[in-house]
Design an enzyme around this catalytic site. Structure first.
Site, PDB file in Angstrom:
ATOM      1  N   HIS A 161       7.274   7.137  -0.640  1.00  0.00           N
ATOM      2  CA  HIS A 161       6.696   6.406  -1.778  1.00  0.00           C
ATOM      3  C   HIS A 161       6.672   7.272  -3.043  1.00  0.00           C
ATOM      4  CE1 HIS A 161       5.362   2.781   0.334  1.00  0.00           C
ATOM      5  NE2 HIS A 161       5.323   3.598   1.385  1.00  0.00           N
ATOM      6  N   GLY A 166     -18.442  -9.595 -23.217  1.00  0.00           N
ATOM      7  CA  GLY A 166     -19.182  -8.334 -23.223  1.00  0.00           C
ATOM      8  C   GLY A 166     -18.365  -7.222 -22.594  1.00  0.00           C
ATOM      9  N   GLY A 167     -17.270  -7.577 -21.954  1.00  0.00           N
ATOM     10  CA  GLY A 167     -16.403  -6.569 -21.343  1.00  0.00           C
ATOM     11  C   GLY A 167     -15.277  -6.190 -22.292  1.00  0.00           C
ATOM     12  N   CYS A 223      10.587   2.178   0.906  1.00  0.00           N
ATOM     13  CA  CYS A 223       9.985   1.946   2.217  1.00  0.00           C
ATOM     14  C   CYS A 223      10.533   0.657   2.848  1.00  0.00           C
ATOM     15  CB  CYS A 223       8.460   1.963   2.102  1.00  0.00           C
ATOM     16  SG  CYS A 223       7.661   2.127   3.693  1.00  0.00           S
ATOM     17  N   TYR A 224       9.756  -0.422   2.901  1.00  0.00           N
ATOM     18  CA  TYR A 224      10.298  -1.651   3.484  1.00  0.00           C
ATOM     19  C   TYR A 224      11.558  -2.087   2.725  1.00  0.00           C
ATOM     20  CZ  TYR A 224      10.755  -6.442   5.129  1.00  0.00           C
ATOM     21  OH  TYR A 224      11.257  -7.602   5.672  1.00  0.00           O
ATOM     22  N   GLY A 260       6.078  -2.901   2.196  1.00  0.00           N
ATOM     23  CA  GLY A 260       5.379  -4.074   2.726  1.00  0.00           C
ATOM     24  C   GLY A 260       5.070  -3.849   4.194  1.00  0.00           C
ATOM     25  N   ASP A 299     -11.996  -6.457 -21.897  1.00  0.00           N
ATOM     26  CA  ASP A 299     -10.823  -7.330 -21.991  1.00  0.00           C
ATOM     27  C   ASP A 299     -10.973  -8.374 -23.091  1.00  0.00           C
ATOM     28  OD1 ASP A 299     -10.311  -5.916 -19.719  1.00  0.00           O
ATOM     29  OD2 ASP A 299     -10.830  -7.552 -18.361  1.00  0.00           O
ATOM     30  N   LYS A 353      -5.624  -2.754 -16.632  1.00  0.00           N
ATOM     31  CA  LYS A 353      -6.873  -2.407 -17.312  1.00  0.00           C
ATOM     32  C   LYS A 353      -6.759  -1.179 -18.220  1.00  0.00           C
ATOM     33  CE  LYS A 353     -11.220  -3.572 -17.405  1.00  0.00           C
ATOM     34  NZ  LYS A 353     -11.670  -4.968 -17.306  1.00  0.00           N
ATOM     35  N   GLU A 401       5.954   6.335  -5.923  1.00  0.00           N
ATOM     36  CA  GLU A 401       4.963   5.837  -6.878  1.00  0.00           C
ATOM     37  C   GLU A 401       3.575   6.449  -6.706  1.00  0.00           C
ATOM     38  OE1 GLU A 401       6.284   4.269  -4.366  1.00  0.00           O
ATOM     39  OE2 GLU A 401       4.935   2.839  -3.416  1.00  0.00           O
TER      40      GLU A 401
END
Ligand code: XMP
Length: 512
Positions: free
Chosen positions: A168, A223-224, A81-82, A54, A226, A368, A170
């Site tokens: 980090h 139309g997407g 980190c933070y 953060g 999801d 996504k 990640e």
């Protein structure tokens, strides 16, 4: 209860990435505000907690913190980190305030043996991004890694299962980061993994069936990918008791209505209802220029259309939506979370308060790319699964300023040229979204011997993993040249094309 890991968010864009990495290790993970009480967290029974990075400094009096009971609760904790600095500060370590940020690659030297670094050599590359750093770990902790400039690059209290890393793990620039996260999950927290898409599908189908019982559901198809995946999931769960409503709101891309009709009547047949409501939407948008107003109006008209359709169909108690996890996180900050609200995506923030449907949002825990995997597992055609994301408010947020029929026609025509040219090379370019934006400026040009004073189209093409961060794609000049000359020559009312070279952050993907 399924195995889960809580990521407490201190306002880092990486909090999402940490969550995804944990899921990639086969363990369900979710982001929670750092203000959650130890009691509320215990009720969720996480196998472990990760404290994110953060922007704050623990050296400031008013710094974001956690319920102190958490550190003595016995739950394994990894501070990043933070989060690492906070743990050191809270438990009696000492820190130095950095005058400059250390940003970039570093090599850590691993000391002694620790489950966190099991299977790693003596030195490994990591990614640093911090100002302050820990100089003396708290009592009970040992230093498990250091760098030339950072004496406590990682620390551990093995007895209490508390771990902190200054770097980090990640990000992809920490090549062994996934191994470290996996080590923490399995060797420290005792997670067994097993969270998968196939399991998720069955869990969702069971949850939908037990919630809906004998009732009916309507599902907005945008139309997407999801909403298509939501419709497919509901189709698997309750078949024809779900009606997928595709609203032609006039804000869609060229040819999209026919394409969607074809997919859901031939390739993946389901109970489909196409509603023509262009006039309703476009009339309501007359004179509206503020992006948030556009979103709210569109959200409201959508619900009105659904209400009418639901009344026509009869007995629909539920409305299913393709809300994703990032939508929830971005909108949640409106309620006081650490990160600022950026856009109220219409399917979350702009929903009218008097909504009469009960909501079903089966994707609200997914990112996504997880939704795409789900679509593949469900057998949806590639044209849907690999589809570029398209915002719910459609072209309305790509026309800067007022949405009119004329503007829509220009943008649809321009966008069609972008899609045609890009699709020929998409495989090599790795594009997340590419589209045209109509700007509210006119510029002077010369066509033949005539002066023109016409519209400007901006082209946007970005690469991204989940839409949370994005970079502009270095499109080849000849491709940009083809797009530009096709738009200027073929689309009446446009005499200039520009290319958007902004990344997210600090820009966003859409212009509004
Ligand atoms: P931004 O512009 O916030 O977009 O960087 C991130 C992703 O979200 C899509 N987007 C939306 N999707 N309703 C949606 O359903 C919206 O109001 C909306 N605004 C942006 C955008 O296309 C990108 O993929």
């Amino acid at each position: 209860m399924r195995e889960s890991v809580a990521v407490l968010d201190f306002g880092s864009q990486y909090a999402q990435l940490i969550t995804r990495r944990i899921r990639e290790c086969g363990v369900y993970s979710e982001i929670l505000p750092h203000t959650i009480s130890a009691h509320d967290l215990a009720a969720l029974a996480p196998k472990a907690v990760v404290l994110s990075g953060g922007p704050a400094s623990v050296m400031e009096a008013e710094h974001p913190s956690i319920d102190s009971e958490l550190l003595s609760s016995g739950i394994p904790i990894l501070g990043i980190c933070y989060g690492h600095q906070l743990m050191a500060h809270a438990l009696g370590g000492s820190l130095l305030r950095g005058s400059n940020r250390e940003y970039g690659p570093a090599a850590i030297h691993i000391k002694g043996t620790t489950p966190l670094f099991s299977g790693l050599g003596g030195t490994t590359d990591v990614w640093m991004s911090h100002g302050d750093h820990v100089v003396v770990p708290p009592p009970g902790f040992e230093i498990i890694a250091y760098t030339s400039s950072c004496p406590v690059a990682a620390m551990a209290d093995h007895a209490r299962n508390l771990y902190g890393v200054q770097f980090h793990p990640e990000v992809i620039h920490t090549p062994q980061g996934m191994k470290m996260i996996n080590n923490f999950l399995t060797s420290v927290a005792g997670c067994t993994g097993g969270w998968s898409m196939a399991g998720f599908i069955q869990e969702s189908i069971d949850a939908i069936r037990s919630e809906v019982k004998g009732s009916r559901v309507i599902c907005g198809l945008s139309g997407g990918v999801d909403s298509a995946v939501v419709a497919a999931l509901l189709n698997e769960a309750i078949g024809d008791r779900m009606t997928a409503i595709f609203v032609d709101n006039g804000l869609l891309r060229s040819g999209e209505v026919d394409e969607i009709r074809n997919i859901f009547t031939r390739l993946y047949p389901l109970n489909l209802d196409v509603v023509h409501a262009q006039d309703l939407f476009i009339d309501q948008l007359r004179g509206i220029t503020d992006p948030e107003d556009k979103r709210k109006i569109i959200g409201k008209v959508f619900i009105d259309v659904f209400n009418n359709e639901a009344a026509r169909i009869g007995g629909a108690e539920f409305l299913a939506q393709g809300t994703l996890y990032p939508d929830i996180i971005e909108s949640r900050s409106a309620k006081g979370g650490p990160s600022a609200t950026i856009k109220s995506h219409h399917n979350v923030g702009g929903l009218p308060k008097d909504i009469t449907f009960k909501l079903i949002e089966p994707l609200k825990e997914l990112f996504k790319d997880e939704v795409r995997l789900l679509g593949q597992e469900l057998g949806l055609p590639e044209t849907i699964v690999d589809r570029q994301p398209f915002p719910g408010p459609g072209l309305a947020v790509r026309i800067i300023g007022e949405v009119t029929r004329e503007n829509l026609a220009i943008l649809q025509e321009a966008d069609q040229r972008v899609q045609e040219e890009i699709s020929a090379c998409n495989e090599i370019l790795d594009i997340w979204q590419a589209f045209a934006v109509l700007l509210p400026v006119k510029s002077v040009g010369v066509m033949g011997d005539e002066r023109t004073y016409a519209n400007v189209i901006a082209i946007r093409a970005v690469s991204s993993l989940d839409g949370m961060t994005a970079d502009w794609v270095k499109l080849p000049y000849d491709l940009l040249g083809r797009i530009s000359s096709r738009i200027i020559n073929e689309v009446a009312g446009v005499n200039r094309v520009v290319y958007d070279i902004s990344s997210k952050p600090p820009s966003t993907i859409e212009w509004e």
